[in-house]
Design a protein around this motif. Structure first.
Motif, PDB file in Angstrom:
ATOM      1  N   ARG A 188       0.819  -1.219   0.000  1.00  0.00           N
ATOM      2  CA  ARG A 188       0.000   0.000   0.000  1.00  0.00           C
ATOM      3  C   ARG A 188       0.843   1.256   0.000  1.00  0.00           C
ATOM      4  O   ARG A 188       0.468   2.262  -0.620  1.00  0.00           O
ATOM      5  N   ASN A 189       1.991   1.249   0.682  1.00  0.00           N
ATOM      6  CA  ASN A 189       2.879   2.408   0.593  1.00  0.00           C
ATOM      7  C   ASN A 189       3.316   2.619  -0.850  1.00  0.00           C
ATOM      8  O   ASN A 189       3.281   3.746  -1.356  1.00  0.00           O
ATOM      9  N   GLY A 190       3.719   1.531  -1.511  1.00  0.00           N
ATOM     10  CA  GLY A 190       4.152   1.657  -2.899  1.00  0.00           C
ATOM     11  C   GLY A 190       3.045   2.157  -3.796  1.00  0.00           C
ATOM     12  O   GLY A 190       3.244   3.068  -4.613  1.00  0.00           O
ATOM     13  N   ALA A 191       1.829   1.604  -3.640  1.00  0.00           N
ATOM     14  CA  ALA A 191       0.720   1.965  -4.522  1.00  0.00           C
ATOM     15  C   ALA A 191       0.210   3.381  -4.260  1.00  0.00           C
ATOM     16  O   ALA A 191      -0.031   4.155  -5.197  1.00  0.00           O
ATOM     17  N   VAL A 192       0.036   3.752  -2.986  1.00  0.00           N
ATOM     18  CA  VAL A 192      -0.532   5.061  -2.658  1.00  0.00           C
ATOM     19  C   VAL A 192       0.405   6.186  -3.065  1.00  0.00           C
ATOM     20  O   VAL A 192      -0.014   7.181  -3.676  1.00  0.00           O
ATOM     21  N   TYR A 193       1.692   6.060  -2.770  1.00  0.00           N
ATOM     22  CA  TYR A 193       2.620   7.143  -3.096  1.00  0.00           C
ATOM     23  C   TYR A 193       2.897   7.229  -4.599  1.00  0.00           C
ATOM     24  O   TYR A 193       3.190   8.311  -5.116  1.00  0.00           O
ATOM     25  N   ALA A 194       2.781   6.108  -5.292  1.00  0.00           N
ATOM     26  CA  ALA A 194       2.902   6.157  -6.750  1.00  0.00           C
ATOM     27  C   ALA A 194       1.712   6.893  -7.349  1.00  0.00           C
ATOM     28  O   ALA A 194       1.852   7.723  -8.255  1.00  0.00           O
ATOM     29  N   ALA A 195       0.520   6.608  -6.829  1.00  0.00           N
ATOM     30  CA  ALA A 195      -0.692   7.230  -7.364  1.00  0.00           C
ATOM     31  C   ALA A 195      -0.761   8.713  -7.035  1.00  0.00           C
ATOM     32  O   ALA A 195      -1.188   9.525  -7.868  1.00  0.00           O
ATOM     33  N   LEU A 241       0.909   5.878   7.262  1.00  0.00           N
ATOM     34  CA  LEU A 241       0.088   5.836   6.041  1.00  0.00           C
ATOM     35  C   LEU A 241      -1.381   5.720   6.421  1.00  0.00           C
ATOM     36  O   LEU A 241      -1.746   4.952   7.314  1.00  0.00           O
ATOM     37  N   VAL A 242      -2.218   6.496   5.734  1.00  0.00           N
ATOM     38  CA  VAL A 242      -3.667   6.371   5.865  1.00  0.00           C
ATOM     39  C   VAL A 242      -4.248   6.248   4.465  1.00  0.00           C
ATOM     40  O   VAL A 242      -3.951   7.071   3.594  1.00  0.00           O
ATOM     41  N   GLU A 243      -5.033   5.218   4.253  1.00  0.00           N
ATOM     42  CA  GLU A 243      -5.647   5.020   2.943  1.00  0.00           C
ATOM     43  C   GLU A 243      -6.521   6.222   2.577  1.00  0.00           C
ATOM     44  O   GLU A 243      -7.199   6.792   3.453  1.00  0.00           O
ATOM     45  N   PRO A 244      -6.536   6.619   1.305  1.00  0.00           N
ATOM     46  CA  PRO A 244      -7.347   7.779   0.885  1.00  0.00           C
ATOM     47  C   PRO A 244      -8.799   7.701   1.326  1.00  0.00           C
ATOM     48  O   PRO A 244      -9.381   8.686   1.774  1.00  0.00           O
ATOM     49  N   GLY A 245      -9.409   6.525   1.249  1.00  0.00           N
ATOM     50  CA  GLY A 245     -10.810   6.387   1.599  1.00  0.00           C
ATOM     51  C   GLY A 245     -11.098   6.475   3.082  1.00  0.00           C
ATOM     52  O   GLY A 245     -12.257   6.565   3.492  1.00  0.00           O
ATOM     53  N   ALA A 246     -10.043   6.446   3.922  1.00  0.00           N
ATOM     54  CA  ALA A 246     -10.226   6.506   5.374  1.00  0.00           C
ATOM     55  C   ALA A 246      -9.790   7.839   5.960  1.00  0.00           C
ATOM     56  O   ALA A 246      -9.798   8.011   7.177  1.00  0.00           O
ATOM     57  N   ARG A 247      -9.413   8.776   5.102  1.00  0.00           N
ATOM     58  CA  ARG A 247      -8.967  10.068   5.606  1.00  0.00           C
ATOM     59  C   ARG A 247     -10.153  10.898   6.075  1.00  0.00           C
ATOM     60  O   ARG A 247     -11.248  10.769   5.550  1.00  0.00           O
ATOM     61  N   GLY A 248      -9.900  11.731   7.063  1.00  0.00           N
ATOM     62  CA  GLY A 248     -10.974  12.535   7.637  1.00  0.00           C
ATOM     63  C   GLY A 248     -11.653  11.866   8.811  1.00  0.00           C
ATOM     64  O   GLY A 248     -12.585  12.428   9.393  1.00  0.00           O
ATOM     65  N   LEU A 249     -11.187  10.674   9.192  1.00  0.00           N
ATOM     66  CA  LEU A 249     -11.781   9.941  10.315  1.00  0.00           C
ATOM     67  C   LEU A 249     -10.897   9.978  11.555  1.00  0.00           C
ATOM     68  O   LEU A 249     -11.168   9.289  12.535  1.00  0.00           O
ATOM     69  N   ASN A 255       8.483   6.265  -7.774  1.00  0.00           N
ATOM     70  CA  ASN A 255       8.736   5.000  -8.473  1.00  0.00           C
ATOM     71  C   ASN A 255       9.005   3.863  -7.486  1.00  0.00           C
ATOM     72  O   ASN A 255       8.859   4.018  -6.267  1.00  0.00           O
ATOM     73  N   ALA A 256       9.443   2.719  -8.034  1.00  0.00           N
ATOM     74  CA  ALA A 256       9.634   1.519  -7.213  1.00  0.00           C
ATOM     75  C   ALA A 256      10.764   1.668  -6.199  1.00  0.00           C
ATOM     76  O   ALA A 256      10.875   0.851  -5.272  1.00  0.00           O
ATOM     77  N   GLU A 257      11.579   2.694  -6.339  1.00  0.00           N
ATOM     78  CA  GLU A 257      12.643   2.929  -5.369  1.00  0.00           C
ATOM     79  C   GLU A 257      12.066   3.120  -3.962  1.00  0.00           C
ATOM     80  O   GLU A 257      12.619   2.633  -2.972  1.00  0.00           O
ATOM     81  N   TYR A 258      10.939   3.824  -3.889  1.00  0.00           N
ATOM     82  CA  TYR A 258      10.324   4.033  -2.586  1.00  0.00           C
ATOM     83  C   TYR A 258       9.772   2.725  -2.021  1.00  0.00           C
ATOM     84  O   TYR A 258       9.949   2.422  -0.835  1.00  0.00           O
ATOM     85  N   GLU A 259       9.122   1.940  -2.858  1.00  0.00           N
ATOM     86  CA  GLU A 259       8.599   0.658  -2.383  1.00  0.00           C
ATOM     87  C   GLU A 259       9.726  -0.235  -1.889  1.00  0.00           C
ATOM     88  O   GLU A 259       9.578  -0.966  -0.904  1.00  0.00           O
ATOM     89  N   GLY A 260      10.878  -0.170  -2.570  1.00  0.00           N
ATOM     90  CA  GLY A 260      12.035  -0.941  -2.128  1.00  0.00           C
ATOM     91  C   GLY A 260      12.517  -0.489  -0.757  1.00  0.00           C
ATOM     92  O   GLY A 260      12.882  -1.315   0.098  1.00  0.00           O
ATOM     93  N   LEU A 261      12.519   0.831  -0.525  1.00  0.00           N
ATOM     94  CA  LEU A 261      12.905   1.348   0.790  1.00  0.00           C
ATOM     95  C   LEU A 261      11.959   0.842   1.871  1.00  0.00           C
ATOM     96  O   LEU A 261      12.398   0.391   2.947  1.00  0.00           O
ATOM     97  N   VAL A 262      10.672   0.902   1.602  1.00  0.00           N
ATOM     98  CA  VAL A 262       9.681   0.424   2.575  1.00  0.00           C
ATOM     99  C   VAL A 262       9.875  -1.063   2.846  1.00  0.00           C
ATOM    100  O   VAL A 262       9.805  -1.518   3.992  1.00  0.00           O
ATOM    101  N   ALA A 263      10.145  -1.818   1.793  1.00  0.00           N
ATOM    102  CA  ALA A 263      10.347  -3.262   1.946  1.00  0.00           C
ATOM    103  C   ALA A 263      11.535  -3.559   2.853  1.00  0.00           C
ATOM    104  O   ALA A 263      11.479  -4.478   3.687  1.00  0.00           O
ATOM    105  N   ARG A 264      12.612  -2.787   2.727  1.00  0.00           N
ATOM    106  CA  ARG A 264      13.781  -3.005   3.580  1.00  0.00           C
ATOM    107  C   ARG A 264      13.468  -2.656   5.039  1.00  0.00           C
ATOM    108  O   ARG A 264      13.884  -3.367   5.961  1.00  0.00           O
ATOM    109  N   ILE A 265      12.754  -1.563   5.242  1.00  0.00           N
ATOM    110  CA  ILE A 265      12.387  -1.164   6.612  1.00  0.00           C
ATOM    111  C   ILE A 265      11.532  -2.240   7.270  1.00  0.00           C
ATOM    112  O   ILE A 265      11.764  -2.635   8.420  1.00  0.00           O
ATOM    113  N   VAL A 266      10.557  -2.716   6.532  1.00  0.00           N
ATOM    114  CA  VAL A 266       9.657  -3.736   7.076  1.00  0.00           C
ATOM    115  C   VAL A 266      10.395  -5.051   7.303  1.00  0.00           C
ATOM    116  O   VAL A 266      10.195  -5.723   8.321  1.00  0.00           O
ATOM    117  N   ALA A 267      11.263  -5.426   6.359  1.00  0.00           N
ATOM    118  CA  ALA A 267      12.020  -6.672   6.505  1.00  0.00           C
ATOM    119  C   ALA A 267      12.937  -6.619   7.716  1.00  0.00           C
ATOM    120  O   ALA A 267      13.048  -7.600   8.467  1.00  0.00           O
TER     121      ALA A 267
END
Length: 312
Positions: free
Chosen positions: A165-172, A232-240, A177-189
């Motif tokens: 979701r970090n990769g998809a939301v920030y790309a949208a 991260l907060v999904e777009p559809g859940a913002r404002g709550l 690009n995928a560089e950010y998703e790779g960073l998130v993957a390393r942090i989570v791993a």
């Protein structure tokens, strides 16, 4: 979408749940409508008959006959409302609650059997499809509410969800690009492979059974310092108030286990997040332009002294 499409789906779903075959067994000795009345009564301490009729969209006479049957069987009690003597209030008796509990157990078992052969990956698709039907046909009546948001520890698959979701939301939203998703993957791993459960934690924000946000609190290199990561907060859940609750959870946790300072790194394009950090007392400690994730960005370091940390 046509009327025939909906009717075709109704016939399919009726077959799937077996309503034509074992519905009587599932709800016996009550009808489906009677079972629904018991369910609603079991999930409220007490309710006025008029409100129950509105909630279930039932004819007044029909509901009255059902409640009369329940009263004769010792399942409910009716009395005048404490706030309006013209209204009648209905509550379940202990026998009524026992009957409602039995029906709930049967329903849980039936749906459990239905879902048992469904692979985990398909369950996520199924859940999303059901949610879409409710949102499209609900006409706003089942709109998300902040009271339905739950903060919990991550379960199986949730760490992967954070990466995806970090990769998809920030790309949208920012074209990263995928560089950010790779960073998130390393942090989570790194967290998944080696973390101190006493000093480090992940929160998943859940709304109506699905994850809609996340944040991490991990040790920083500086002694006595914690780092907030991957908010991260999904777009559809913002404002709550999801982001606010996630940040507050990190602050309370970091202070509770004795950290002296909480820090984070972000980029100035994330305006909503920066406003959130300001509201919670974070102070901008420095910023520096950089080229990352396929974009020219301005990175920022924020700090929050945790005065009153455990041990002070």
């Amino acid at each position: 979408m046509t009327v025939d499409d909906v009717r075709s789906f109704n016939r399919f779903y009726t077959n799937v749940i077996g309503a034509l075959d074992y519905g009587r067994h599932l709800y016996a000795p009550y009808t489906l409508t009677e079972s629904r009345v018991l369910y609603e009564l079991a999930h409220t301490e007490q309710v006025d008959v008029a409100d129950l009729r509105t909630l279930l969209a039932l004819d007044a006479g029909y509901l009255s006959r059902i409640l009369g049957k329940f009263e004769r069987a010792g399942l409910v009690e009716r009395a005048s409302s404490e706030t309006d003597s013209r209204r009648r209030r209905v509550t379940l008796t202990p026998d009524g609650r026992a009957a409602a509990h039995l029906l709930d157990e049967r329903s849980q078992a039936a749906v459990g059997s239905l879902l048992a052969p469904v692979p985990a990956a398909d369950r996520a698709r199924l859940s999303e499809a059901l949610r879409t039907v409710r949102e499209v046909l609900g006409d706003g009546r089942a709109a998300p509410h902040e009271d339905n948001v739950l903060l919990r520890d991550p379960g199986p698959g949730d760490l992967g969800w954070i990466v995806a979701r970090n990769g998809a939301v920030y790309a949208a939203e920012f074209g990263w690009n995928a560089e950010y998703e790779g960073l998130v993957a390393r942090i989570v791993a790194d967290f998944a492979e080696d973390h101190d459960p006493y000093l480090e934690r992940v929160w998943i924000a859940e709304l109506d059974g699905r994850p809609v946000g996340c944040v991490m609190c991990v040790r920083d290199a500086a002694p006595g310092t914690a780092r907030l990561r991957l908010l991260l907060v999904e777009p559809g859940a913002r404002g709550l108030g999801v982001g606010d609750r996630l940040v507050r959870a990190v602050i309370d946790f970091a202070r509770g286990v004795g950290y002296r300072e909480l820090v984070l790194w972000t980029n100035d394009v994330l305006k909503a997040a920066r406003s959130l950090y300001l509201r919670h007392g974070f102070v901008l400690a420095g910023e520096k332009p950089h080229r990352s994730f396929g974009a020219d960005l301005n990175g920022q370091d924020w700090r929050l002294p945790l005065h009153g940390a455990a041990g002070d």
